[in-house]
Design an enzyme around this catalytic site. Structure first.
Site, PDB file in Angstrom:
ATOM      1  N   SER A 333      29.556  84.182  43.142  1.00 42.24           N
ATOM      2  CA  SER A 333      27.737  84.798  43.586  1.00 42.24           C
ATOM      3  C   SER A 333      27.363  83.633  44.034  1.00 42.24           C
ATOM      4  O   SER A 333      27.763  82.180  43.426  1.00 42.24           O
ATOM      5  CB  SER A 333      26.980  85.294  42.005  1.00 42.24           C
ATOM      6  OG  SER A 333      26.992  84.260  41.112  1.00 42.24           O
ATOM      7  N   ASP A 334      26.596  84.015  44.887  1.00 41.51           N
ATOM      8  CA  ASP A 334      25.796  82.590  44.889  1.00 41.51           C
ATOM      9  C   ASP A 334      24.664  82.415  43.670  1.00 41.51           C
ATOM     10  O   ASP A 334      24.795  83.432  42.922  1.00 41.51           O
ATOM     11  CB  ASP A 334      24.439  83.014  46.199  1.00 41.51           C
ATOM     12  CG  ASP A 334      23.359  82.243  47.171  1.00 41.51           C
ATOM     13  OD1 ASP A 334      23.611  80.481  45.991  1.00 41.51           O
ATOM     14  OD2 ASP A 334      23.370  82.814  48.213  1.00 41.51           O
ATOM     15  N   CYS A 335      23.880  81.363  43.353  1.00 34.11           N
ATOM     16  CA  CYS A 335      24.179  80.750  42.641  1.00 34.11           C
ATOM     17  C   CYS A 335      22.806  81.963  41.649  1.00 34.11           C
ATOM     18  O   CYS A 335      21.020  82.023  42.380  1.00 34.11           O
ATOM     19  CB  CYS A 335      22.935  79.416  42.795  1.00 34.11           C
ATOM     20  SG  CYS A 335      25.379  78.467  42.560  1.00 34.11           S
ATOM     21  N   SER A 337      22.849  85.403  40.969  1.00 29.72           N
ATOM     22  CA  SER A 337      22.569  86.015  42.309  1.00 29.72           C
ATOM     23  C   SER A 337      22.946  87.090  40.625  1.00 29.72           C
ATOM     24  O   SER A 337      22.007  88.281  40.932  1.00 29.72           O
ATOM     25  CB  SER A 337      23.911  85.888  42.710  1.00 29.72           C
ATOM     26  OG  SER A 337      23.746  85.758  43.754  1.00 29.72           O
TER      27      SER A 337
END
Length: 824
Positions: A333-335, A337
């Site tokens: 995941s993007d941080c 998310s």
């Protein structure tokens, strides 16, 4: 005393808010997350060397028997360290030996490790967008690694249209292994950013390869191959056993290109995307990254796509990435998310445990954040997460680490150290990448290359005259050195300089000196444009102009100049410089330098003085600022929306007036094309049970008679056994006086009358060097079904029957030939 303490506390609080605000503005959300995690947990920066530290000793790989002895363990007791077993068997043994609590500790970006079995902690987050970045808590600059090579930002490298250059930049990842060996970086790098530039206002254009999905995909595949491939192991019968130099990650998946536009931000945005646009534009670069680049990781994005958070969509993750494209790696995941999904999107009103359940079931292996580590155990206890989902995630994660040599070492790279980071070769590659990406936009009266014997005294003015940090953009590291424009031109001869103002140019009183030195110089070079103060992560633009006061400054200096004026533009996104420069006769030449990296000043001087003939091409359209008034940034369709008056997006669907079109770029010389060996038709043999698909035509479309009544108007490419290559040759003649590099761009145009079809689309490109007075034959072989296909509104990728056109070049020179597609 109490009042004094309260005052001090209040001042400290104000200072904290100021620091947080400044840090956020400079770094953006992901890097800010790293800042807090690093300082909150006391993890890196580190002052000791070696990637794995055990009781004061440093080891280069996990399964070192001496390391296990330090732990009071025997390495032979652990099957995951048995090199005689396959990676699959070893990972299965490793995962099977963990308790639920221990498993949960390994599926967040800072894996905790399990000392009782000799498994060390691991920090997954490093970045290498255009050189190793300090963003990510696995990377540390300092002590024996004070710096690393900084390459131009991606949009500049993309402007070279040079696949071999992109791969070479990736291959500089030897320096990342060196930093890892020294304990200053991880092995998993969350780069590149391969989102297509859909809207010219987007703040992250500097990180991406441009607006054409095919170009973006080719950049991704080459850069990833450069980063990851171990020589001699580019392919393997079992891709999950193929060794990796470092692990690359293509991001942000998918339909992510709104950061913060008039209060609409990526943490709340729902990208409403038609299936046609999804297949044709938003997914294609990722498909190429996985299939051609064999990337080992993909990062899902913050936004929702048609109502569903990208990191919780099983169709995007498990079905598309793994089942359809065969990703061999992990999904991250993007941080934060999951926190965004829970608190920002408030999707389904979920609890934290439900958010964990949704993402694990969708196929998300690694949480950059703390939701997996904090809420997965309770989700299992509630019966909404199967432990087998966690096992699958761990299998994907530790298989990648096996391939990286994290457990066994990789002798080929173990000797890399300090001397392999800031090497002369890497620094020269960075300078060459900047030279290749610089685009000549204007050159009246052939003022460039500048003659030193005629223009002996230069005035250097403008906010980027002495640029250093501005040249390296974001996701940057500490560069080996800077060569600013002022440094480079000062070494060439006599210069006077004055910045005149900053990017926003509010300091009007400081304009005067800049005008004075321009008035007495033989030639004036204005280094102008924008910076991360204007376009950046979490910062989309409102318009496409250079800041108003800076535009006035440019005009004032231009009017005051005694000699010719050369404007050097720093930016990623396009700028509407129509009136102040393009159409201003007093501005003789314009160069776009983008954000050219730490060697940028040297590259610009090489181009200005003709030691390098510019050959870069714009990888995005430079729209007039009026364009942004015609449609909101949040409108996702690429095709025009006639009922709303919205124009099309990118060169594929916009046919209006521009400042400079996609693919534009001049040279100091002239080129001419001659077509050779041109095919005329492609006949595709259909299976007896082949299904034909109808095409949608524009009202009153004038069609070929035989095409209009054809029983089979198109075929689904996925169902067609198509191995037809269109082979042709273009002779590129340099008819001018300068040696030069030239980019040959090949476009395909679909049959006339097909509704919603692109005006044209890139099918191939090649950068070639041609000496003055010489010619070079460039051979192309393009796949007919891939290059001539279009995506219908049904989202089928189809090959239309009828007369297609192959166009070679943009404006001058340009040649074309028809290719008739038929079925039998």
């Amino acid at each position: 005393m109490a009042a004094s303490s309260s005052s001090s506390l209040f001042l400290l609080l104000l200072l904290f808010v100021f620091v947080v605000s400044a840090t956020s503005r400079h770094l953006g959300h992901s890097a800010l997350h790293s800042y807090f995690r690093t300082h909150r947990t006391g993890l890196p920066p580190r002052s000791t060397y070696g990637p794995i530290k055990t009781y004061g000793r440093n080891y280069s790989y996990v399964c070192d028997s001496r390391r296990f002895a330090d732990l009071g363990l025997r390495v032979t007791d652990f099957a995951y360290c048995n090199k005689n077993l396959s990676y699959e068997q070893r990972v299965k043994s490793l995962v099977g030996s963990l308790s639920l609590e221990e498993k949960v500790g390994q599926i967040s970006d800072q894996a905790r490790g399990v000392q009782r079995i000799g498994l060390p902690p691991y920090s997954w987050w490093s970045e290498a967008l255009h050189g190793v970045s300090f963003v990510g808590h696995a990377t540390y600059f300092g002590d024996i690694v004070p710096a690393a090579t900084s390459f131009p930002t991606v949009i500049v490298s993309a402007a070279s249209f040079n696949e071999s250059l992109w791969k070479s930049i990736g291959q500089a990842s030897d320096l990342t292994r060196a930093m890892h060996n020294l304990g200053h970086a991880g092995l998993t790098f969350w780069s590149p950013n391969i989102n297509v530039v859909r809207d010219p206002r987007w703040g992250r254009i500097l990180e991406t390869p441009g607006e054409d999905p095919f170009l973006v995909g080719k950049y991704a595949a080459n850069f990833v191959r450069g980063l990851q491939d171990v020589e001699g192991h580019e392919v393997a019968a079992n891709p999950d056993s193929r060794p990796l130099k470092v692990s690359s990650c293509c991001k942000h998946y998918a339909a992510y290109d709104v950061d913060n536009w008039f209060g609409i931000d990526r943490y709340h945005f729902d990208a409403r995307v038609a299936a046609q646009d999804m297949v044709e534009t938003f997914l294609l670069p990722f498909e190429m990254c996985v299939k051609e680049g064999d990337v080992s990781s993909v990062m899902c994005s913050y936004n929702r796509v048609n109502g569903i958070p990208a990191c919780a969509d099983p169709k995007l993750l498990s079905q598309t990435l793994r089942d359809d494209w065969k990703l061999h790696g992990y999904i991250v995941s993007d941080c934060d998310s999951l926190e965004v999904m829970h608190h920002g999107h408030k999707w389904l009103g979920d609890t934290p445990e439900a958010a964990v359940s949704q993402t694990l079931r969708a196929g998300l292996d690694l949480d950059c954040g703390d939701y997996y580590s904090n809420f997965t155990e309770s989700a299992v206890a509630q019966g909404i997460v199967r432990e087998s989902y966690i096992d699958t995630a761990l299998k994907n994660l530790y298989t990648v680490l096996m391939r990286l040599g994290f457990f066994d070492g990789m002798p080929k790279y173990e000797s890399l150290a300090e001397d392999d980071i800031c090497t002369k070769d890497n620094i020269e590659l960075a300078a060459d990448a900047a030279r290749q990406g610089i685009v000549l936009l204007k050159n009246d009266h052939n003022i460039l290359p500048l003659r030193k014997d005629k223009y002996k005294k230069l005035a250097l003015v403008g906010p980027h005259t002495n640029a250093t940090e501005a040249m390296i953009g974001n996701y940057e590291g500490t560069p080996c050195r800077y060569v600013s424009p002022l440094d480079a031109f000062s070494a060439e001869g006599k210069v006077e300089y004055d910045l005149g103002c900053t990017v926003w140019c509010w300091e009007k009183e400081s304009h005067q000196r800049a005008k004075e030195i321009a008035a007495r110089a033989d030639a004036t070079i204005i280094f102008a444009g924008i910076s991360l103060e204007v376009e950046a992560e979490s910062r989309d633009r409102d318009d496409l102009f250079i800041p108003y006061s800076q535009s006035n400054f440019i005009t004032e200096v231009t009017e005051a100049s005694k000699g010719p004026v050369i404007l050097v533009i720093f930016s990623a996104g396009g700028l509407d410089i129509s009136s102040i420069a393009r159409d201003n006769a007093k501005v003789s030449a314009i160069l776009w330098a983008g954000y050219p990296g730490a060697e940028g000043g040297r590259a610009i001087a090489d181009v200005v003085y003709g030691r390098y003939n510019p050959g870069g091409r714009l990888p995005i359209t430079w729209f007039e600022s009026e364009y942004t008034k015609l449609l909101p940034m949040t409108s996702m369709p690429l095709r025009p929306i006639d009922e709303l008056g919205y124009p099309g997006r990118t060169y594929k669907f916009f046919d209006g007036q521009t400042v400079y079109p996609f693919g534009y770029g001049l040279s100091y010389t002239q080129f001419k094309y001659t077509l050779k060996s041109v095919p005329s038709s492609v006949v595709v043999k259909l299976d007896p049970l082949q299904l034909c698909l109808p095409l949608t035509y524009m009202p009153n479309a004038s069609l070929e008679e035989e095409h209009a009544g054809a029983a089979c108007q198109s075929v689904n490419v996925a169902d067609t056994a198509c191995n037809h290559e269109i082979n042709f040759e273009v002779e590129v003649a340099n008819t001018g006086k300068f040696d030069g590099n030239h980019v040959v761009i090949v476009y395909s145009k679909p049959p006339a009358g097909v509704a919603g079809a692109p005006i044209k689309q890139v099918a191939a490109f090649r950068r070639v060097f041609v000496p003055a007075g010489a010619s070079s034959s460039v051979k192309f072989s393009i796949d007919a079904c891939k290059s001539l296909s279009i995506v219908e509104k049904t989202a089928y990728k189809v090959l239309p029957r009828g007369q297609h056109t192959i166009v070679v070049g943009d404006d001058e020179p340009t040649v074309s030939f028809p290719v008739k597609v038929d079925f039998n």
